[in-house]
Motif scaffolding. Structure first.
Motif, PDB file in Angstrom:
ATOM      1  N   GLU A 279       0.815  -1.214   0.000  1.00 30.51           N
ATOM      2  CA  GLU A 279       0.000   0.000   0.000  1.00 30.51           C
ATOM      3  C   GLU A 279       0.851   1.267   0.000  1.00 30.51           C
ATOM      4  O   GLU A 279       0.416   2.323  -0.472  1.00 30.51           O
ATOM      5  CB  GLU A 279      -0.957   0.017   1.193  1.00 30.51           C
ATOM      6  N   GLU A 280       2.093   1.173   0.525  1.00 31.45           N
ATOM      7  CA  GLU A 280       2.997   2.319   0.481  1.00 31.45           C
ATOM      8  C   GLU A 280       3.524   2.529  -0.931  1.00 31.45           C
ATOM      9  O   GLU A 280       3.650   3.670  -1.399  1.00 31.45           O
ATOM     10  CB  GLU A 280       4.144   2.113   1.465  1.00 31.45           C
ATOM     11  N   ALA A 281       3.816   1.421  -1.621  1.00 32.20           N
ATOM     12  CA  ALA A 281       4.251   1.536  -3.016  1.00 32.20           C
ATOM     13  C   ALA A 281       3.123   2.118  -3.872  1.00 32.20           C
ATOM     14  O   ALA A 281       3.366   2.937  -4.767  1.00 32.20           O
ATOM     15  CB  ALA A 281       4.664   0.166  -3.545  1.00 32.20           C
ATOM     16  N   ALA A 282       1.883   1.727  -3.582  1.00 27.96           N
ATOM     17  CA  ALA A 282       0.742   2.227  -4.358  1.00 27.96           C
ATOM     18  C   ALA A 282       0.578   3.737  -4.216  1.00 27.96           C
ATOM     19  O   ALA A 282       0.096   4.409  -5.135  1.00 27.96           O
ATOM     20  CB  ALA A 282      -0.542   1.520  -3.920  1.00 27.96           C
ATOM     21  N   GLY A 283       0.982   4.299  -3.071  1.00 22.22           N
ATOM     22  CA  GLY A 283       0.831   5.732  -2.843  1.00 22.22           C
ATOM     23  C   GLY A 283       2.053   6.554  -3.212  1.00 22.22           C
ATOM     24  O   GLY A 283       2.038   7.788  -3.085  1.00 22.22           O
ATOM     25  N   LEU A 284       3.112   5.912  -3.691  1.00 23.75           N
ATOM     26  CA  LEU A 284       4.365   6.612  -3.980  1.00 23.75           C
ATOM     27  C   LEU A 284       4.213   7.519  -5.210  1.00 23.75           C
ATOM     28  O   LEU A 284       3.728   7.105  -6.253  1.00 23.75           O
ATOM     29  CB  LEU A 284       5.475   5.598  -4.222  1.00 23.75           C
ATOM     30  N   LYS A 285       4.651   8.769  -5.072  1.00 29.67           N
ATOM     31  CA  LYS A 285       4.574   9.739  -6.172  1.00 29.67           C
ATOM     32  C   LYS A 285       5.981  10.202  -6.574  1.00 29.67           C
ATOM     33  O   LYS A 285       6.938  10.049  -5.821  1.00 29.67           O
ATOM     34  CB  LYS A 285       3.727  10.948  -5.760  1.00 29.67           C
ATOM     35  N   ARG A 286       6.053  10.802  -7.761  1.00 24.18           N
ATOM     36  CA  ARG A 286       7.351  11.271  -8.272  1.00 24.18           C
ATOM     37  C   ARG A 286       7.976  12.283  -7.326  1.00 24.18           C
ATOM     38  O   ARG A 286       9.200  12.278  -7.124  1.00 24.18           O
ATOM     39  CB  ARG A 286       7.152  11.902  -9.673  1.00 24.18           C
ATOM     40  N   PHE A 307      -5.638  -1.451  -0.296  1.00 25.70           N
ATOM     41  CA  PHE A 307      -6.774  -1.956  -1.059  1.00 25.70           C
ATOM     42  C   PHE A 307      -7.833  -2.476  -0.106  1.00 25.70           C
ATOM     43  O   PHE A 307      -7.529  -3.132   0.888  1.00 25.70           O
ATOM     44  CB  PHE A 307      -6.318  -3.083  -1.990  1.00 25.70           C
ATOM     45  N   ALA A 308      -9.087  -2.175  -0.387  1.00 26.12           N
ATOM     46  CA  ALA A 308     -10.211  -2.693   0.399  1.00 26.12           C
ATOM     47  C   ALA A 308     -11.435  -2.743  -0.495  1.00 26.12           C
ATOM     48  O   ALA A 308     -11.494  -2.094  -1.543  1.00 26.12           O
ATOM     49  CB  ALA A 308     -10.477  -1.809   1.622  1.00 26.12           C
ATOM     50  N   TYR A 369      -3.464  -0.734  -9.179  1.00 28.36           N
ATOM     51  CA  TYR A 369      -3.468  -2.187  -9.278  1.00 28.36           C
ATOM     52  C   TYR A 369      -4.219  -2.793  -8.093  1.00 28.36           C
ATOM     53  O   TYR A 369      -4.020  -2.384  -6.952  1.00 28.36           O
ATOM     54  CB  TYR A 369      -2.037  -2.725  -9.302  1.00 28.36           C
ATOM     55  N   THR A 370      -5.066  -3.764  -8.363  1.00 27.25           N
ATOM     56  CA  THR A 370      -5.772  -4.470  -7.295  1.00 27.25           C
ATOM     57  C   THR A 370      -4.857  -5.527  -6.685  1.00 27.25           C
ATOM     58  O   THR A 370      -3.846  -5.920  -7.286  1.00 27.25           O
ATOM     59  CB  THR A 370      -7.034  -5.155  -7.836  1.00 27.25           C
ATOM     60  N   ASN A 371      -5.233  -5.993  -5.516  1.00 27.79           N
ATOM     61  CA  ASN A 371      -4.465  -7.058  -4.867  1.00 27.79           C
ATOM     62  C   ASN A 371      -4.420  -8.298  -5.747  1.00 27.79           C
ATOM     63  O   ASN A 371      -3.399  -8.996  -5.812  1.00 27.79           O
ATOM     64  CB  ASN A 371      -5.089  -7.399  -3.512  1.00 27.79           C
TER      65      ASN A 371
END
Length: 456
Positions: A279-286, A307-308, A369-371
């Motif tokens: 979930e931290e990778a999913a929120g990572l921005k440039r 993801f939920a 991306y979903t789980n």
């Protein structure tokens, strides 16, 4: 009394599931449906007339029992909510301050508890039907509910009639019924220890709310002797890949699918080289990335996007923006990253760009991306990178094992536990418990270093 003046009345209906004639009176208070069964239609009509008269007289109705103030005094045996009604209140009270995954965990536990804590009445619906009406309708705040499907209405009516009074949970026998229910899966098989403990924690919180509201003097769960299953927190070293195996997995990604594996490669690399949670990778921005042309870079983590199920998120999407785990709101976590990851991220940005909101990792249409997608690509990459024996083993069985591998490598390299905990977003206490076997494995190396120092 938890009261409201928002009262609606519905038609009386014949209970078709009962062998002997019976009639069900139905009404709602503040959107919460209540029902009562009578042997004759005349008795049901009389009860509804009393309720309508109370409403016309301006009486407040108790939300839990559905009764007006005057009825509460005359029917003390019903002065108290059912377990079903209190479960809904519990969900509603915790909803605003809970993360989506916590809401989902609360509901999941109650899907096991509510069908178990009922009277033995005729016409019992199937457990799957009860779980469905609870999950999709009843165990949601009123504003989250849609229209109750017609086929689910009889199931909910049965549950409302059969649910045990909350006060019955003072009996050890009833508490044990609940504990038995959370100890098995919905298929009746033995549940995993961590699952059982999570459900028990939810049950405990619900009963603590009942204590707070003076239903019980003390939490009745504490008075029942019950041995919880042993949960395994420690990372199994057999799941941890070495650097060569990790590189093989990352190198296999571009061969998965047409472009999906290639687009997701850098995300998995962040889990391995920086110990990021998915979930931290999913929120990572440039803007969170310092990626110099040479040397070490730096990721400054600000948000997570776990993801939920959309049913439980504030946004109605499959992900919500949340603060970092174990951190205060808007707190950040800096994570130095080695040149190998800097290179991978620079190449990823050059090849695929970033999403409209600056996120590094997005589908070709800019979505998250979903789980299930993350898991499918991972399984395909394992088959590409591993031998058949390794594929069927527990080695890197899930993407999260990359994070475990990262932390294990840092510890094995002699990095101080305080620094490892800081980078991984753990407390030192959790680090030592979860990675106990990894730390123990370094004992001989530590002894050797100490002995060399003593012999100088």
């Amino acid at each position: 009394m938890n009261a409201s003046y928002d009262v609606k009345f519905f038609e009386i209906y014949r209970n078709q599931s009962s062998k002997t004639p019976s009639y069900v009176a139905r009404w709602s208070v503040a959107g919460r449906r209540t029902s009562k069964t009578f042997r004759t239609k005349e008795l049901a009509n009389s009860h509804m007339r009393d309720l309508r008269m109370a409403a016309r007289n301006g009486e407040a109705f108790d939300i839990d029992t559905g009764l007006p103030e005057s009825k509460l005094a005359s029917e003390p045996n019903q002065n108290g909510p059912t377990f079903l009604a209190f479960a809904q209140r519990f969900i509603t009270q915790r909803w605003k301050t809970s993360a989506a995954r916590t809401r989902e965990t609360d509901v999941y536990a109650l899907l096991a508890l509510v069908p178990a804590l009922v009277k033995d009445l005729p016409g019992r619906p199937g457990d799957g039907d009860m779980r469905r009406v609870l999950r999709e309708y009843y165990l949601l705040p009123n504003e989250r509910r849609g229209e109750l499907p017609a086929e689910q209405a009889p199931v909910l009516r049965w549950l409302e009639t059969a649910s045990l009074p909350l006060a019955d949970l003072e009996q050890a026998r009833v508490i044990r019924l609940a504990l038995d229910a959370i100890s098995v899966t919905f298929k009746g098989e033995r549940a995993a220890a961590n699952t059982v403990l999570r459900k028990r924690e939810v049950f405990h919180h619900l009963l603590e709310l009942a204590v707070e509201e003076k239903v019980f003097g003390v939490n009745p769960l504490n008075g029942v002797k019950w041995t919880p299953p042993e949960a395994v927190d420690a990372v199994d070293p057999r799941t941890v890949v070495n650097p060569r195996q990790a590189r093989a997995l990352l190198d296999a990604m571009p061969r998965v699918g047409r472009t999906r594996g290639a687009r997701m490669r850098a995300m998995y690399a962040c889990m391995y080289y920086a110990a990021l949670r998915p979930e931290e990778a999913a929120g990572l921005k440039r803007e969170n990335c310092d990626l110099p042309r040479e040397g070490w870079g730096l990721l400054t983590l600000e948000t997570a996007r776990p993801f939920a199920n959309k049913r439980y998120t504030d946004s109605g999407a499959a992900h919500d923006d949340r603060g970092l785990k174990h951190r205060a709101d808007k707190d950040t976590r800096p994570v130095p990253i080695p040149p190998a990851l800097v290179k991978i991220l620079r190449e990823h940005i050059a090849d695929f760009g970033v999403a409209g909101d600056g996120r590094l990792f997005a589908t070709s249409k800019g979505g998250l991306y979903t789980n299930s997608a993350i898991s499918r690509v991972w399984k395909s990459a394992r088959k590409q990178a591993f031998t058949p024996e390794q594929v069927v083993s527990s080695l890197a069985a899930t993407p999260y094992d990359l994070r475990h591998a990262a932390v294990s490598l840092w510890l094995a390299s002699g990095v101080a536990p305080t620094e490892v905990a800081k980078r991984a977003g753990h407390s030192v206490e959790v680090l030592q418990r979860v990675y106990a076997k990894v730390i123990d494995g370094q004992r001989e190396l530590a002894n050797s270093k100490i002995l060399n120092a003593l012999n100088e």
